[in-house]
Design a protein around this motif. Structure first.
Motif: not given
Length: 464
Positions: A204-211
């Protein structure tokens, strides 16, 4: 002249920031509309048009030298008439002619006087000096016209380049907007998996960073797009910020490259401008040479004079009313030859100085010809490589999409980790961006070729 687009992804982004321009009107402009508005409203071009009109008036002014000089005056004075025998030298100052009786004492009582004169001086023979001055004025007009045509051509090139740069920035905003939507959708899916316990919290943290990264890229591309709009609007003649440019054929087809010749035409506006400077300086040398020659004039004069002092005898008598009328009348006709011999020493040095100016402009012409030839060959080379890059871009995009779809499927089935998927995500975004940039660069390389050739129709004919 334009500079060739930079190579590499980072350089391309810098190119979009440095070479783009923007417009501002609440409408979508075609390229021809942008060129038309820019050529009609740009203040610097208007200044060049005013310079042409000024040069036209200077020609009319120089032609008046063919006419005779005629000076007419009529004066009434109140003065004394004390005089002495002898002469004096005015030494380039103002000399006041006083004539009267020679007496042992000064009489300070004055009276009226009158004087009327007309003098005609017609330099009928000047050994081509006046004609040479007219030629200088005509050469200056021609230089002003060529200067305007060159500036008009360069301005049209700048408008087209700014148009293309704004267009690719619009496309990149669309790419980054789609990329943000893709990242946001992917984040929602990952967050749902994390909440259900099927995914690790770090995903979730990685996906948030990518967004967030996708959002920052969108904001950056929107900023560049707005800067280009403002810059293009400046070239069009009115700074505004609400316009979009029409894609036309730029992203549906690639230009043809079968050029007939790689030689530089002497009709190139830049070369024509430098040639006009050579011609103007050459005309000045002729005018300077002719100014050293003598002139022959036909002169004629007539004058009448009245005085309140008596001219009947040597006694001092004064009549106020008598001085307001004319009592003595004279005329003069003759031929005058003038030759300022010492002035030739100065003019001869000016003549030699102007000859060096001719040589200076000739070497500047050669310098521009050398530079334009290099730019022409360089544009052809870059155009060929740019076409190959543009043809490879769709292959890169298909491969990137396939890799992304496969990585996404593997991640959803637990066969790949999230960093692998994110790498394919970045690769897809770069491939989408590279496709538009590569196609835009091909058209800009063609514009470089047209600029070097001095013929914008090489570019415009490709989009009809």
């Amino acid at each position: 002249m334009l500079k060739a687009p930079f190579r590499g992804w980072g350089a391309k982004l810098a190119l979009l920031l440095l070479l783009g321009s923007g417009v501002g009107q609440a409408q979508t402009l075609s390229l021809s509309q942008a060129i038309e508005q820019g050529t009609q409203a740009y203040p610097f071009l208007k200044s060049k048009q005013a310079e042409i009109r000024s040069a036209e008036k200077r020609i009319q002014s120089s032609r008046t030298e063919f006419l005779p000089s005629m000076i007419v005056q009529d004066q009434y004075t109140y003065a004394t008439s004390n005089a002495l025998n002898g002469s004096f030298f005015p030494n380039e100052g103002t000399s006041i002619s006083t004539s009267g009786g020679i007496r042992p004492d000064n009489i300070y009582q004055g009276t009226t006087g009158s004087f009327l004169s007309a003098v005609i001086d017609w330099r009928v023979v000047n050994f081509g000096r006046v004609k040479a001055n007219v030629k200088v004025a005509e050469a200056d007009l021609h230089r002003s016209q060529i200067d305007y045509e060159n500036e008009l051509f360069q301005h049209q090139i700048r408008i087209v380049d700014a148009y293309l740069t704004l267009l690719v920035n619009q496309k990149l905003v669309d790419v980054q907007r789609a990329n943000l939507q893709r990242a946001q959708t992917f984040k929602n899916v990952v967050d749902a998996g994390v909440r259900s316990g099927m995914r690790a919290g770090v995903d979730s943290s990685l996906a948030t960073a990518e967004a967030v990264r996708a959002r920052l890229q969108l904001l950056e591309s929107e900023q560049r797009e707005q800067v280009q709009r403002l810059r293009l609007s400046e070239l069009i003649g009115q700074v505004q910020s609400g316009i979009r440019v029409d894609s036309m054929r730029f992203y549906t087809t690639l230009p043809q490259t079968n050029f007939q010749s790689d030689s530089i035409s002497p009709k190139n506006p830049v070369l024509r401008f430098f040639q006009s400077q050579i011609n103007l300086s050459s005309a000045r040398t002729v005018a300077l040479q002719r100014s050293m020659l003598p002139s022959i004039s036909l002169v004629g004069a007539g004058w009448a004079r009245g005085s309140g002092f008596t001219n009947a005898d040597e006694t001092f008598k004064m009549d106020f009313n008598r001085g307001l009328g004319y009592q003595a009348y004279n005329y003069l006709f003759g031929v005058v030859a003038r030759w300022n011999l010492t002035n030739t020493l100065r003019v001869k040095q000016d003549y030699r100085a102007e000859q060096f100016q001719v040589e200076r402009f000739r070497q500047l012409y050669n310098d521009q010809q050398l530079r334009i030839t290099r730019q022409n060959r360089e544009a052809e080379t870059q155009l060929g490589l740019g076409l190959e890059q543009a043809r490879q871009a769709p292959v890169q995009l298909r491969a990137a999409r396939q890799a992304y779809n496969q990585a996404q499927a593997r991640y959803q089935n637990g066969l790949a980790d999230l960093p692998t998927l994110l790498q394919s995500f970045v690769t897809l975004n770069r491939a989408e961006t590279d496709g538009y940039v590569a196609t835009s660069n091909v058209w800009r390389f063609l514009l470089l070729k047209a600029a070097a050739e001095g013929d914008l129709s090489l570019f415009m004919n490709q989009i009809k």
